[in-house]
Scaffold this motif. Structure first.
Motif, PDB file in Angstrom:
ATOM      1  N   SER A 349     -15.485  -5.446  -7.167  1.00 48.94           N
ATOM      2  CA  SER A 349     -15.323  -4.471  -8.259  1.00 48.94           C
ATOM      3  C   SER A 349     -15.583  -5.084  -9.626  1.00 48.94           C
ATOM      4  O   SER A 349     -15.313  -4.450 -10.657  1.00 48.94           O
ATOM      5  CB  SER A 349     -13.912  -3.892  -8.236  1.00 48.94           C
ATOM      6  OG  SER A 349     -12.969  -4.877  -8.616  1.00 48.94           O
ATOM      7  N   GLY A 350     -16.065  -6.315  -9.645  1.00 44.26           N
ATOM      8  CA  GLY A 350     -16.325  -6.966 -10.933  1.00 44.26           C
ATOM      9  C   GLY A 350     -15.060  -7.366 -11.668  1.00 44.26           C
ATOM     10  O   GLY A 350     -15.058  -7.462 -12.896  1.00 44.26           O
ATOM     11  N   GLY A 351     -13.998  -7.577 -10.932  1.00 46.69           N
ATOM     12  CA  GLY A 351     -12.735  -8.012 -11.538  1.00 46.69           C
ATOM     13  C   GLY A 351     -11.862  -6.873 -12.030  1.00 46.69           C
ATOM     14  O   GLY A 351     -10.762  -7.124 -12.528  1.00 46.69           O
ATOM     15  N   CYS A 352     -12.308  -5.629 -11.872  1.00 46.63           N
ATOM     16  CA  CYS A 352     -11.520  -4.477 -12.345  1.00 46.63           C
ATOM     17  C   CYS A 352     -10.656  -3.920 -11.218  1.00 46.63           C
ATOM     18  O   CYS A 352     -11.119  -3.771 -10.075  1.00 46.63           O
ATOM     19  CB  CYS A 352     -12.453  -3.371 -12.851  1.00 46.63           C
ATOM     20  SG  CYS A 352     -13.433  -3.847 -14.281  1.00 46.63           S
ATOM     21  N   VAL A 353      -9.409  -3.597 -11.556  1.00 45.59           N
ATOM     22  CA  VAL A 353      -8.529  -2.943 -10.588  1.00 45.59           C
ATOM     23  C   VAL A 353      -8.768  -1.438 -10.710  1.00 45.59           C
ATOM     24  O   VAL A 353      -8.444  -0.828 -11.719  1.00 45.59           O
ATOM     25  CB  VAL A 353      -7.051  -3.275 -10.843  1.00 45.59           C
ATOM     26  CG1 VAL A 353      -6.156  -2.536  -9.852  1.00 45.59           C
ATOM     27  CG2 VAL A 353      -6.813  -4.780 -10.739  1.00 45.59           C
ATOM     28  N   THR A 354      -9.354  -0.865  -9.672  1.00 44.23           N
ATOM     29  CA  THR A 354      -9.666   0.558  -9.660  1.00 44.23           C
ATOM     30  C   THR A 354      -8.918   1.228  -8.513  1.00 44.23           C
ATOM     31  O   THR A 354      -8.421   0.559  -7.599  1.00 44.23           O
ATOM     32  CB  THR A 354     -11.171   0.788  -9.469  1.00 44.23           C
ATOM     33  OG1 THR A 354     -11.543   0.265  -8.170  1.00 44.23           O
ATOM     34  CG2 THR A 354     -11.983   0.061 -10.547  1.00 44.23           C
ATOM     35  N   GLN A 355      -8.886   2.551  -8.549  1.00 43.80           N
ATOM     36  CA  GLN A 355      -8.236   3.271  -7.449  1.00 43.80           C
ATOM     37  C   GLN A 355      -8.992   3.040  -6.146  1.00 43.80           C
ATOM     38  O   GLN A 355      -8.375   2.897  -5.078  1.00 43.80           O
ATOM     39  CB  GLN A 355      -8.157   4.762  -7.757  1.00 43.80           C
ATOM     40  CG  GLN A 355      -7.309   5.531  -6.736  1.00 43.80           C
ATOM     41  CD  GLN A 355      -7.043   6.958  -7.146  1.00 43.80           C
ATOM     42  OE1 GLN A 355      -7.479   7.408  -8.203  1.00 43.80           O
ATOM     43  NE2 GLN A 355      -6.318   7.694  -6.325  1.00 43.80           N
ATOM     44  N   GLN A 356     -10.323   2.957  -6.229  1.00 42.21           N
ATOM     45  CA  GLN A 356     -11.118   2.686  -5.037  1.00 42.21           C
ATOM     46  C   GLN A 356     -10.763   1.319  -4.460  1.00 42.21           C
ATOM     47  O   GLN A 356     -10.651   1.149  -3.247  1.00 42.21           O
ATOM     48  CB  GLN A 356     -12.610   2.742  -5.380  1.00 42.21           C
ATOM     49  CG  GLN A 356     -13.514   2.570  -4.177  1.00 42.21           C
ATOM     50  CD  GLN A 356     -14.992   2.676  -4.547  1.00 42.21           C
ATOM     51  OE1 GLN A 356     -15.345   2.827  -5.718  1.00 42.21           O
ATOM     52  NE2 GLN A 356     -15.858   2.588  -3.551  1.00 42.21           N
ATOM     53  N   LEU A 357     -10.552   0.332  -5.326  1.00 41.55           N
ATOM     54  CA  LEU A 357     -10.151  -1.000  -4.868  1.00 41.55           C
ATOM     55  C   LEU A 357      -8.810  -0.931  -4.139  1.00 41.55           C
ATOM     56  O   LEU A 357      -8.647  -1.486  -3.049  1.00 41.55           O
ATOM     57  CB  LEU A 357     -10.071  -1.967  -6.054  1.00 41.55           C
ATOM     58  CG  LEU A 357      -9.580  -3.397  -5.753  1.00 41.55           C
ATOM     59  CD1 LEU A 357     -10.277  -4.390  -6.684  1.00 41.55           C
ATOM     60  CD2 LEU A 357      -8.061  -3.539  -5.915  1.00 41.55           C
ATOM     61  N   ILE A 358      -7.845  -0.252  -4.751  1.00 37.82           N
ATOM     62  CA  ILE A 358      -6.508  -0.147  -4.155  1.00 37.82           C
ATOM     63  C   ILE A 358      -6.589   0.512  -2.782  1.00 37.82           C
ATOM     64  O   ILE A 358      -5.965   0.057  -1.814  1.00 37.82           O
ATOM     65  CB  ILE A 358      -5.557   0.643  -5.077  1.00 37.82           C
ATOM     66  CG1 ILE A 358      -5.327  -0.113  -6.397  1.00 37.82           C
ATOM     67  CG2 ILE A 358      -4.232   0.925  -4.379  1.00 37.82           C
ATOM     68  CD1 ILE A 358      -4.649  -1.450  -6.247  1.00 37.82           C
ATOM     69  N   GLU A 359      -7.374   1.565  -2.668  1.00 38.17           N
ATOM     70  CA  GLU A 359      -7.475   2.291  -1.404  1.00 38.17           C
ATOM     71  C   GLU A 359      -8.214   1.490  -0.328  1.00 38.17           C
ATOM     72  O   GLU A 359      -8.101   1.790   0.862  1.00 38.17           O
ATOM     73  CB  GLU A 359      -8.161   3.642  -1.629  1.00 38.17           C
ATOM     74  CG  GLU A 359      -7.289   4.615  -2.427  1.00 38.17           C
ATOM     75  CD  GLU A 359      -8.025   5.875  -2.843  1.00 38.17           C
ATOM     76  OE1 GLU A 359      -9.257   5.925  -2.630  1.00 38.17           O
ATOM     77  OE2 GLU A 359      -7.375   6.792  -3.383  1.00 38.17           O
ATOM     78  N   SER A 360      -8.968   0.474  -0.735  1.00 38.80           N
ATOM     79  CA  SER A 360      -9.714  -0.339   0.229  1.00 38.80           C
ATOM     80  C   SER A 360      -8.872  -1.443   0.858  1.00 38.80           C
ATOM     81  O   SER A 360      -9.315  -2.096   1.808  1.00 38.80           O
ATOM     82  CB  SER A 360     -10.931  -0.979  -0.458  1.00 38.80           C
ATOM     83  OG  SER A 360     -10.530  -2.053  -1.316  1.00 38.80           O
ATOM     84  N   LEU A 361      -7.665  -1.676   0.351  1.00 42.18           N
ATOM     85  CA  LEU A 361      -6.835  -2.800   0.791  1.00 42.18           C
ATOM     86  C   LEU A 361      -6.086  -2.450   2.086  1.00 42.18           C
ATOM     87  O   LEU A 361      -4.916  -2.078   2.068  1.00 42.18           O
ATOM     88  CB  LEU A 361      -5.859  -3.199  -0.319  1.00 42.18           C
ATOM     89  CG  LEU A 361      -6.489  -3.613  -1.651  1.00 42.18           C
ATOM     90  CD1 LEU A 361      -5.404  -3.897  -2.697  1.00 42.18           C
ATOM     91  CD2 LEU A 361      -7.382  -4.844  -1.473  1.00 42.18           C
ATOM     92  N   GLU A 362      -6.780  -2.589   3.207  1.00 36.09           N
ATOM     93  CA  GLU A 362      -6.189  -2.206   4.492  1.00 36.09           C
ATOM     94  C   GLU A 362      -5.023  -3.119   4.881  1.00 36.09           C
ATOM     95  O   GLU A 362      -4.011  -2.652   5.404  1.00 36.09           O
ATOM     96  CB  GLU A 362      -7.264  -2.236   5.589  1.00 36.09           C
ATOM     97  CG  GLU A 362      -8.347  -1.179   5.420  1.00 36.09           C
ATOM     98  CD  GLU A 362      -9.374  -1.220   6.534  1.00 36.09           C
ATOM     99  OE1 GLU A 362      -9.139  -1.952   7.527  1.00 36.09           O
ATOM    100  OE2 GLU A 362     -10.394  -0.529   6.422  1.00 36.09           O
ATOM    101  N   TYR A 363      -5.171  -4.401   4.632  1.00 39.02           N
ATOM    102  CA  TYR A 363      -4.098  -5.327   5.014  1.00 39.02           C
ATOM    103  C   TYR A 363      -2.868  -5.125   4.126  1.00 39.02           C
ATOM    104  O   TYR A 363      -1.731  -5.281   4.580  1.00 39.02           O
ATOM    105  CB  TYR A 363      -4.579  -6.776   4.945  1.00 39.02           C
ATOM    106  CG  TYR A 363      -3.645  -7.741   5.654  1.00 39.02           C
ATOM    107  CD1 TYR A 363      -3.453  -7.663   7.034  1.00 39.02           C
ATOM    108  CD2 TYR A 363      -2.949  -8.720   4.948  1.00 39.02           C
ATOM    109  CE1 TYR A 363      -2.601  -8.530   7.694  1.00 39.02           C
ATOM    110  CE2 TYR A 363      -2.089  -9.592   5.600  1.00 39.02           C
ATOM    111  CZ  TYR A 363      -1.924  -9.496   6.969  1.00 39.02           C
ATOM    112  OH  TYR A 363      -1.059 -10.355   7.619  1.00 39.02           O
ATOM    113  N   MET A 364      -3.099  -4.751   2.875  1.00 40.88           N
ATOM    114  CA  MET A 364      -1.988  -4.411   1.978  1.00 40.88           C
ATOM    115  C   MET A 364      -1.207  -3.220   2.547  1.00 40.88           C
ATOM    116  O   MET A 364       0.030  -3.221   2.561  1.00 40.88           O
ATOM    117  CB  MET A 364      -2.507  -4.066   0.584  1.00 40.88           C
ATOM    118  CG  MET A 364      -1.465  -3.503  -0.372  1.00 40.88           C
ATOM    119  SD  MET A 364      -0.376  -4.744  -1.069  1.00 40.88           S
ATOM    120  CE  MET A 364      -1.399  -5.311  -2.447  1.00 40.88           C
ATOM    121  N   GLN A 365      -1.941  -2.200   3.020  1.00 38.01           N
ATOM    122  CA  GLN A 365      -1.290  -1.028   3.619  1.00 38.01           C
ATOM    123  C   GLN A 365      -0.464  -1.435   4.830  1.00 38.01           C
ATOM    124  O   GLN A 365       0.690  -1.007   4.995  1.00 38.01           O
ATOM    125  CB  GLN A 365      -2.348   0.007   4.017  1.00 38.01           C
ATOM    126  CG  GLN A 365      -1.816   1.246   4.706  1.00 38.01           C
ATOM    127  CD  GLN A 365      -1.080   2.198   3.769  1.00 38.01           C
ATOM    128  OE1 GLN A 365      -1.217   2.096   2.553  1.00 38.01           O
ATOM    129  NE2 GLN A 365      -0.311   3.113   4.317  1.00 38.01           N
TER     130      GLN A 365
END
Length: 514
Positions: A349-365
């Protein structure tokens, strides 16, 4: 002679009273229902009231009682009142989901007059008011609303990161500092909810004892009195009005009522929408006045929804984040994998925290789902039979549940049952991988409740926790310290799960470099 007569009369009264109580507490024997042996006056709540164990372990002890093994349900007594403890997932599904209309209300309740903000929110409201309020509040948690919220949540996440990077190092060489994780996470969630829901800046990082944080802390600070209040709210709600007990104490009630009413009045005056909870409540108020409706939603019932959003949101999300930090500190391999996932996503994401980034974090979920299995905010669910004709438990049993009988579902007991989750005390996020989730027995996992009474803010809660953890882990490694509990001890006074003595951890400056 008079003394002898008086003594005889007293003996007769005591014997008669004892016989009456024994008859009363033999209710389940007469119904031919397997029961957990009660004690006089306290029923099966002695272990909870003595505070020899925490509420989660108490619920697990009931669930795992030798007399309950292999039973779909057992009879218990909550103080004097007969109640049912469900154990079988199929029966739980039937009562909580399939036949929800016959168990539409929670048994727990607060005082409608003395505790309006505690009793009139969506958690405690009874049908049909509950159904209408839930319907009106649900739009706040749509995908579109979450998308509008994200920049505000992300801004507070940036503030959290800045706050951590400004902390003085206790050890310059090791580049580390110690903190209490629950309080840190509560500062973050308080700021998020204040800005997202009310359009107010709580500034908790610069003013840790701000009014929002102070009053939020007071609601969930479990003194002996608060423990008694919550115990009666969940197990003997009929007594709550007579004892003056409250879910939301007097000072927080005054502060929240004043704040929310002021924000609503200012928003109505300015007519400048902000797409937040206040706007939703104003629409709620306006539509209920214009419609031919038996309910008029204004005043405290509006404030009560805003208060629940604040209290439940900041407490459950901050606890989940703090317990996650604790487990990550104790399981370095899990933390390493999670940080690698965050790093990879940030690079993409180029270092930006975006909603798309958050939703991509499967291991976080997966990690958060495992945290909530081990530390569900409320260790049990409660319902009340609302069917005028009662409810048949056939084919499980010939017993018919009478109207008004409380039902308890031991969420924590199910979460920690090795039959459903092998090695339940081991922190294993892989349990919740896409492949492994298919193997789970349905209706054995319920950190957000079940059925129509399930938490409407589940996706919002996950979003809040994920953003916060990304900003914690982006520039810091979480480790244990000398004060970290080797095994988590839960507060015996707190029905809403809390760590006894706090969660003390060490953060090491260790940037992901993105």
């Amino acid at each position: 002679m008079a003394f002898g007569t008086l003594l005889l009369l007293l003996i007769i009264i005591l014997v008669s009273g004892y016989y009456f109580l024994r008859q009363h507490y033999d209710y389940w024997i007469r119904q031919d229902v397997p029961q957990l042996e009660p004690s006089l006056f306290l029923g099966n709540l002695g272990g909870l009231l003595s505070m020899q164990s925490n509420p989660a372990d108490f619920i697990a002890q009931l669930y795992n009682h030798p007399d309950a093994q292999d039973k779909p349900f057992v009879g218990i007594h909550v103080f004097h009142k007969p109640a049912l403890l469900l154990r079988d997932p199929a029966l739980i599904k039937r009562i909580m989901v399939k036949d929800f209309p016959k168990f539409a209300n929670r048994y727990s309740n607060s005082d409608y007059k003395g505790d309006p903000l505690g009793s009139q929110n969506i958690f405690f409201l009874k049908n049909p008011a509950w159904k209408e309020v839930r319907l009106k509040l649900s739009p706040f948690f749509t995908s579109t609303r979450l998308k509008h919220m994200f920049p505000l949540i992300n801004e507070v996440g940036c503030n959290l990161d800045a706050y951590l990077r400004q902390q003085p190092l206790h050890n310059e060489r090791a580049r580390c500092f110690d903190l209490e994780a629950k309080e840190l996470c509560a500062l973050y969630t308080t700021d998020v909810i204040a800005t997202v829901a009310y359009g107010v800046q709580a500034n908790s990082f610069t003013q840790p004892n701000s009014e929002f944080r102070r009053h939020g802390r007071a609601i969930f600070e479990f003194s002996w009195k608060r423990a008694a209040e919550f115990t009666l709210v969940f197990f003997l709600p009929q007594l709550v009005p007579y004892l003056g007990f409250k879910v939301v104490p007097a000072e927080p009630t005054a502060f929240m009522r004043k704040t929310i009413n002021y924000v609503i009045a200012e928003r109505e005056k300015s007519k400048q929408p902000r797409n937040d909870l206040i706007d939703l409540l104003i629409d709620f108020k306006r539509s209920s006045k214009n419609a031919d409706n038996q309910f008029v939603f204004e005043g405290d019932i509006l404030v009560a929804q805003a208060v629940l959003f604040f209290t439940a949101g900041f407490e459950s999300s901050s606890s989940t984040m703090a317990f996650a930090m604790y487990e990550l500190a104790r399981n370095p391999s899990v933390q390493q994998r999670l940080r690698e996932e965050i790093k990879t996503a940030l690079i993409a994401s180029g270092g930006c925290v975006t909603q798309q980034l958050i939703e991509s974090l499967e291991y976080m979920q997966m990690t958060l789902q495992e945290v909530l299995r081990m530390y569900p905010p409320l260790p049990f669910l409660d319902r009340e039979c609302t069917s005028d004709n009662g409810y048949s438990l056939a084919p499980f049993h010939k017993f018919r549940v009478p109207k008004g009988m409380p039902i308890y579902i031991p969420a924590y007991g199910l979460h920690m049952d090795p039959q459903y989750y092998p090695e339940p005390r081991q922190f294993q996020p892989e349990r919740f991988s896409a492949r492994n989730r298919k193997e789970h027995t349905p209706y054995t996992y319920m950190p957000f409740g079940l059925g129509q009474h399930g938490c409407i803010g589940e996706r919002y809660g996950f979003l809040l926790a994920k953003v916060g953890l990304v900003y914690v882990l982006r520039n810091h490694l979480v480790t244990t310290s000398e004060r970290t509990q080797r095994r988590m001890k839960l507060d015996p006074k707190a029905i809403i799960l809390q760590a006894a003595g706090g969660i003390h951890l060490r953060l090491v400056r260790d940037s992901l470099g993105v």
